[in-house]
Design an enzyme around this catalytic site. Structure first.
Site, PDB file in Angstrom:
ATOM      1  N   MET A 170      72.269   9.759  39.729  1.00  0.00           N
ATOM      2  CA  MET A 170      72.225   9.098  38.427  1.00  0.00           C
ATOM      3  C   MET A 170      70.929   8.294  38.310  1.00  0.00           C
ATOM      4  SD  MET A 170      76.102   8.249  37.357  1.00  0.00           S
ATOM      5  CE  MET A 170      76.340   6.784  38.335  1.00  0.00           C
ATOM      6  N   HIS A 197      69.000   7.872  48.499  1.00  0.00           N
ATOM      7  CA  HIS A 197      68.831   9.150  47.779  1.00  0.00           C
ATOM      8  C   HIS A 197      67.736   9.989  48.441  1.00  0.00           C
ATOM      9  CE1 HIS A 197      70.292   6.586  44.287  1.00  0.00           C
ATOM     10  NE2 HIS A 197      71.134   7.598  44.254  1.00  0.00           N
TER      11      HIS A 197
END
Ligand code: PAF
Length: 283
Positions: A30, A37
């Site tokens: 997102m 990430h």
């Protein structure tokens, strides 16, 4: 690196690679990317010929409108990080592209989705399954990468893949922590300096409980964590549960299964944080 907004364009690009038998790795995100990430992205880049990272703040998984409104959106900075990590495609669609009409699909992952996050955030996992399945249909990846910080989400996505009989591998990647122990989360950037310091108590308590667990019962370990967290001004504990890492159901004794995980969710001020710790894992 190409930034793509449309599913049709993404499919056309990936078709060329697939025709050459290239493998495709997908990292759904997102945005508001951090080193957690990037660890998923680096693994995807290392294990696949083509890496796609999706950046999409998915409205159907937010059960709180303010949380959706306040969710950090940093696409330019995200793209700079992804480019240096060697990503081939960033898929950053608008809401209308992913939801041209309301998604009325209702998934059931019981009993995985009836506990913890599922109980505290009604509809959350249905929204996650809606968007992740749409991304899987759009990208048709060979592998997709998810972090173990969202431990319950990972179990549910594995179950969704089984239910939909999709042919891809789900790769779970370990939690990445700051050097002081705080689990990386896009929500950390919403913490004030004081809250950020206070949030350290979460991982510290979980790690202390690992030691405590060696000499104590499961119930005593659960109370140990709950009492420490409840004693902190500015924390509001939603749950701390010690569960079977496969079924996500609470267990009573350390010997009840061979994969035991403690999962916590709490509000630090207005910001909801989650974390988890493995007490036992037999692979
Ligand atoms: O873990 C997340 O960031 C999201 O839940 C995901 C998997 C990208 C779906 O929106």
């Amino acid at each position: 690196m190409k930034i793509i907004r449309l599913i049709s364009e993404l499919r056309a690009e990936l078709e060329q690679g697939r025709a050459l038998s290239k493998t495709i790795g997908l990292v759904p995100t997102m945005g508001a990317l951090h080193s957690g990430h990037i660890s998923l992205v680096e693994r995807a880049v290392a294990e696949n010929d083509i890496t796609v990272v999706s950046v999409f703040v998915n409205p159907t998984q937010f059960n709180d409108k303010n949380d959706l409104k306040n969710y950090p959106r940093t696409l330019d900075a995200d793209c700079a990080l992804l480019e240096s990590a060697g990503v081939d495609y960033v898929f950053a669609p608008e809401v209308e592209e992913m939801y041209p009409k309301p998604d009325t699909r209702i998934f059931s992952f019981a009993p995985l989705d009836t506990v913890m996050e599922g109980a505290c955030r009604p509809g959350h996992f249905n929204g996650v399954a809606q968007i992740v399945s749409k991304l899987f249909y759009a990208v048709e990846p060979d592998r997709a990468y998810f972090g173990e910080k969202d431990f319950q989400q990972l179990a549910i996505i594995r179950e969704m893949v089984a239910q939909l009989e999709l042919k891809l591998e789900i790769v779970g990647c370990p939690i990445v922590r700051e050097s002081d122990g705080l689990a990386l989360s896009s929500r950390n950037m919403l913490l004030t300096e004081e809250e950020r310091t206070r949030a350290l108590i979460i991982s510290r308590t979980l790690f202390e409980s690992l030691e405590f667990a060696k000499e104590n019962t499961l119930q005593a370990t659960k109370s140990f964590v709950e009492e420490k967290i409840n004693a902190v001004d500015g924390f509001k504990l939603e749950y701390f549960q010690i569960v079977n890492g496969r079924t996500l159901q609470q267990i009573d004794n350390w010997d009840d299964c061979d994969y035991v995980v403690g999962c916590i969710a709490l509000f630090c001020g207005k910001i909801r944080l989650i974390d988890n710790i493995k007490y036992k894992e037999v692979k």
